[in-house]
Design a protein around this motif. Structure first.
Motif, mmCIF file in Angstrom:
data_model
loop_
_atom_site.group_PDB
_atom_site.id
_atom_site.type_symbol
_atom_site.label_atom_id
_atom_site.label_comp_id
_atom_site.label_asym_id
_atom_site.label_seq_id
_atom_site.Cartn_x
_atom_site.Cartn_y
_atom_site.Cartn_z
ATOM 1 N N HIS A 47 57.249 17.049 80.787
ATOM 2 C CA HIS A 47 56.782 18.322 80.230
ATOM 3 C C HIS A 47 55.403 18.729 80.749
ATOM 4 C CE1 HIS A 47 60.008 17.515 77.337
ATOM 5 N NE2 HIS A 47 60.004 18.818 77.154
ATOM 6 N N LEU A 48 54.869 17.992 81.723
ATOM 7 C CA LEU A 48 53.553 18.323 82.250
ATOM 8 C C LEU A 48 53.675 19.314 83.393
ATOM 9 C CD1 LEU A 48 51.703 14.889 82.277
ATOM 10 C CD2 LEU A 48 51.491 16.755 80.631
ATOM 11 N N GLY A 49 52.726 20.227 83.435
ATOM 12 C CA GLY A 49 52.704 21.241 84.476
ATOM 13 C C GLY A 49 51.675 20.905 85.548
ATOM 14 N N TYR A 50 51.052 21.954 86.080
ATOM 15 C CA TYR A 50 50.113 21.867 87.183
ATOM 16 C C TYR A 50 48.963 20.918 86.854
ATOM 17 C CZ TYR A 50 46.622 23.367 90.589
ATOM 18 O OH TYR A 50 45.670 23.397 91.575
ATOM 19 N N ARG A 51 48.813 19.861 87.646
ATOM 20 C CA ARG A 51 47.759 18.847 87.557
ATOM 21 C C ARG A 51 47.766 18.062 86.245
ATOM 22 N NH1 ARG A 51 42.180 20.494 90.158
ATOM 23 N NH2 ARG A 51 42.095 18.242 90.265
ATOM 24 N N GLY A 52 48.826 18.158 85.493
ATOM 25 C CA GLY A 52 48.915 17.415 84.243
ATOM 26 C C GLY A 52 49.011 15.917 84.472
ATOM 27 N N SER A 53 49.775 15.517 85.477
ATOM 28 C CA SER A 53 49.926 14.085 85.745
ATOM 29 C C SER A 53 48.610 13.479 86.234
ATOM 30 C CB SER A 53 51.037 13.838 86.763
ATOM 31 O OG SER A 53 50.757 14.516 87.962
ATOM 32 N N GLU A 54 47.817 14.275 86.936
ATOM 33 C CA GLU A 54 46.513 13.794 87.405
ATOM 34 C C GLU A 54 45.581 13.518 86.223
ATOM 35 O OE1 GLU A 54 42.790 15.464 90.111
ATOM 36 O OE2 GLU A 54 44.713 16.510 90.157
ATOM 37 N N VAL A 55 45.567 14.425 85.257
ATOM 38 C CA VAL A 55 44.751 14.233 84.063
ATOM 39 C C VAL A 55 45.254 13.024 83.275
ATOM 40 C CG1 VAL A 55 44.072 15.256 81.852
ATOM 41 C CG2 VAL A 55 44.106 16.667 83.907
ATOM 42 N N LEU A 56 46.564 12.899 83.175
ATOM 43 C CA LEU A 56 47.150 11.778 82.441
ATOM 44 C C LEU A 56 46.790 10.443 83.093
ATOM 45 C CD1 LEU A 56 48.954 11.048 80.033
ATOM 46 C CD2 LEU A 56 50.888 11.136 81.584
ATOM 47 N N GLN A 57 46.856 10.363 84.404
ATOM 48 C CA GLN A 57 46.500 9.130 85.109
ATOM 49 C C GLN A 57 45.036 8.769 84.884
ATOM 50 O OE1 GLN A 57 47.651 9.986 89.151
ATOM 51 N NE2 GLN A 57 49.515 8.768 88.971
ATOM 52 N N ASN A 58 44.152 9.760 84.981
ATOM 53 C CA ASN A 58 42.731 9.491 84.754
ATOM 54 C C ASN A 58 42.493 9.024 83.323
ATOM 55 O OD1 ASN A 58 41.942 10.113 87.336
ATOM 56 N ND2 ASN A 58 41.301 12.184 86.864
ATOM 57 N N ALA A 59 43.147 9.657 82.366
ATOM 58 C CA ALA A 59 42.976 9.282 80.960
ATOM 59 C C ALA A 59 43.470 7.861 80.731
ATOM 60 C CB ALA A 59 43.716 10.260 80.060
ATOM 61 N N GLU A 60 44.614 7.519 81.313
ATOM 62 C CA GLU A 60 45.167 6.173 81.126
ATOM 63 C C GLU A 60 44.287 5.114 81.771
ATOM 64 O OE1 GLU A 60 49.944 6.810 80.725
ATOM 65 O OE2 GLU A 60 49.081 6.823 82.737
ATOM 66 N N SER A 61 43.691 5.419 82.904
ATOM 67 C CA SER A 61 42.853 4.417 83.559
ATOM 68 C C SER A 61 41.508 4.258 82.846
ATOM 69 C CB SER A 61 42.639 4.775 85.028
ATOM 70 O OG SER A 61 41.887 5.970 85.136
ATOM 71 N N GLN A 62 40.983 5.344 82.267
ATOM 72 C CA GLN A 62 39.682 5.274 81.616
ATOM 73 C C GLN A 62 39.766 4.850 80.147
ATOM 74 O OE1 GLN A 62 37.803 9.083 82.286
ATOM 75 N NE2 GLN A 62 38.352 9.030 84.448
ATOM 76 N N PHE A 63 40.806 5.280 79.456
ATOM 77 C CA PHE A 63 40.971 4.985 78.029
ATOM 78 C C PHE A 63 42.420 4.584 77.753
ATOM 79 C CE2 PHE A 63 37.778 8.316 78.515
ATOM 80 C CZ PHE A 63 36.693 7.760 77.857
ATOM 81 N N PRO A 64 42.826 3.367 78.116
ATOM 82 C CA PRO A 64 44.246 3.001 78.023
ATOM 83 C C PRO A 64 44.803 2.989 76.598
ATOM 84 C CG PRO A 64 42.922 1.129 78.746
ATOM 85 C CD PRO A 64 42.018 2.306 78.692
ATOM 86 N N ASN A 65 44.089 2.435 75.642
ATOM 87 C CA ASN A 65 44.614 2.336 74.277
ATOM 88 C C ASN A 65 44.699 3.706 73.609
ATOM 89 O OD1 ASN A 65 44.743 -0.451 74.538
ATOM 90 N ND2 ASN A 65 42.677 -0.735 73.756
ATOM 91 N N GLU A 66 43.634 4.482 73.730
ATOM 92 C CA GLU A 66 43.604 5.803 73.106
ATOM 93 C C GLU A 66 44.641 6.735 73.739
ATOM 94 O OE1 GLU A 66 41.021 4.204 74.369
ATOM 95 O OE2 GLU A 66 39.530 3.939 72.788
ATOM 96 N N SER A 67 44.774 6.625 75.065
ATOM 97 C CA SER A 67 45.752 7.468 75.762
ATOM 98 C C SER A 67 47.169 7.146 75.330
ATOM 99 C CB SER A 67 45.633 7.282 77.273
ATOM 100 O OG SER A 67 44.382 7.690 77.724
ATOM 101 N N LYS A 68 47.457 5.868 75.136
ATOM 102 C CA LYS A 68 48.805 5.474 74.711
ATOM 103 C C LYS A 68 49.130 6.080 73.359
ATOM 104 C CE LYS A 68 51.946 1.612 74.013
ATOM 105 N NZ LYS A 68 52.973 2.552 73.792
ATOM 106 N N MET A 69 48.174 6.075 72.446
ATOM 107 C CA MET A 69 48.424 6.657 71.122
ATOM 108 C C MET A 69 48.707 8.152 71.227
ATOM 109 S SD MET A 69 45.660 4.447 68.822
ATOM 110 C CE MET A 69 44.838 5.897 68.344
ATOM 111 N N ILE A 70 47.942 8.841 72.040
ATOM 112 C CA ILE A 70 48.141 10.287 72.192
ATOM 113 C C ILE A 70 49.459 10.572 72.901
ATOM 114 C CG2 ILE A 70 47.244 12.332 73.362
ATOM 115 C CD1 ILE A 70 44.454 11.306 72.667
ATOM 116 N N ILE A 71 49.785 9.788 73.916
ATOM 117 C CA ILE A 71 51.037 9.976 74.651
ATOM 118 C C ILE A 71 52.227 9.739 73.735
ATOM 119 C CG2 ILE A 71 52.476 9.005 76.479
ATOM 120 C CD1 ILE A 71 49.829 8.536 78.019
ATOM 121 N N ASP A 72 52.144 8.690 72.918
ATOM 122 C CA ASP A 72 53.240 8.406 71.987
ATOM 123 C C ASP A 72 53.442 9.564 71.021
ATOM 124 O OD1 ASP A 72 53.667 5.995 73.199
ATOM 125 O OD2 ASP A 72 52.683 4.801 71.641
ATOM 126 N N ARG A 73 52.360 10.104 70.488
ATOM 127 C CA ARG A 73 52.478 11.223 69.538
ATOM 128 C C ARG A 73 53.014 12.475 70.228
ATOM 129 N NH1 ARG A 73 54.368 13.042 65.275
ATOM 130 N NH2 ARG A 73 53.194 14.688 64.289
#
Length: 133
Positions: A47-73
């Motif tokens: 469901h990600l659009g333009y540059r969404g995967s890039e933001v997601l990758q950066n978020a996961e590499s910088q904040f893995p636990n917090e990103s997982k919670m947000i991704i799950d929700r």
């Protein structure tokens, strides 16, 4: 006696219908389980659009636990249909920042010089070299 045969035939017919319903229900459950086997991350990525995967990758590499919670929700919201639109990189970045996660993105500023796009850092380094000579 003929009523018993008719009754038995009706029972057999009803039993066959019930078996058919059980089989179709189990097939439906298997389909929903197979769609549930998609991880929430895969659902969000779809469901990600333009540059969404890039933001997601950066978020996961910088904040893995917090990103997982947000991704799950987010995955749960997409799966239930509460959200059914695509999210671009800017919206995803704003979402992370609104919950207090400041994802750092690599930025690059380009300047047009003589019909070409030149990086601002390259232009500044060239002007520094010219001044030092």
């Amino acid at each position: 006696m003929s009523e018993d045969k008719e009754l038995e035939a009706l029972k057999a017919k009803r039993l066959a219908e019930m078996k058919k319903n059980i089989v179709s229900q189990s097939q439906k459950q298997e389909k929903t389980q197979s769609s549930a086997t998609l991880s929430y991350r895969e659902i969000v990525l779809s469901h990600l659009g333009y540059r969404g995967s890039e933001v997601l990758q950066n978020a996961e590499s910088q904040f893995p636990n917090e990103s997982k919670m947000i991704i799950d929700r987010l995955g749960q919201l997409f799966q239930t249909g509460e959200i059914n639109e695509t999210i671009d990189g800017g919206q995803l970045l704003a979402l992370f920042r609104s919950v207090g996660i400041h994802v750092r993105m690599q930025t690059k500023i380009n300047i047009e010089q003589d019909g070409k796009f030149v990086s601002l850092s390259d232009k500044l380094s060239k002007t520094d070299e010219n001044e030092s000579l």
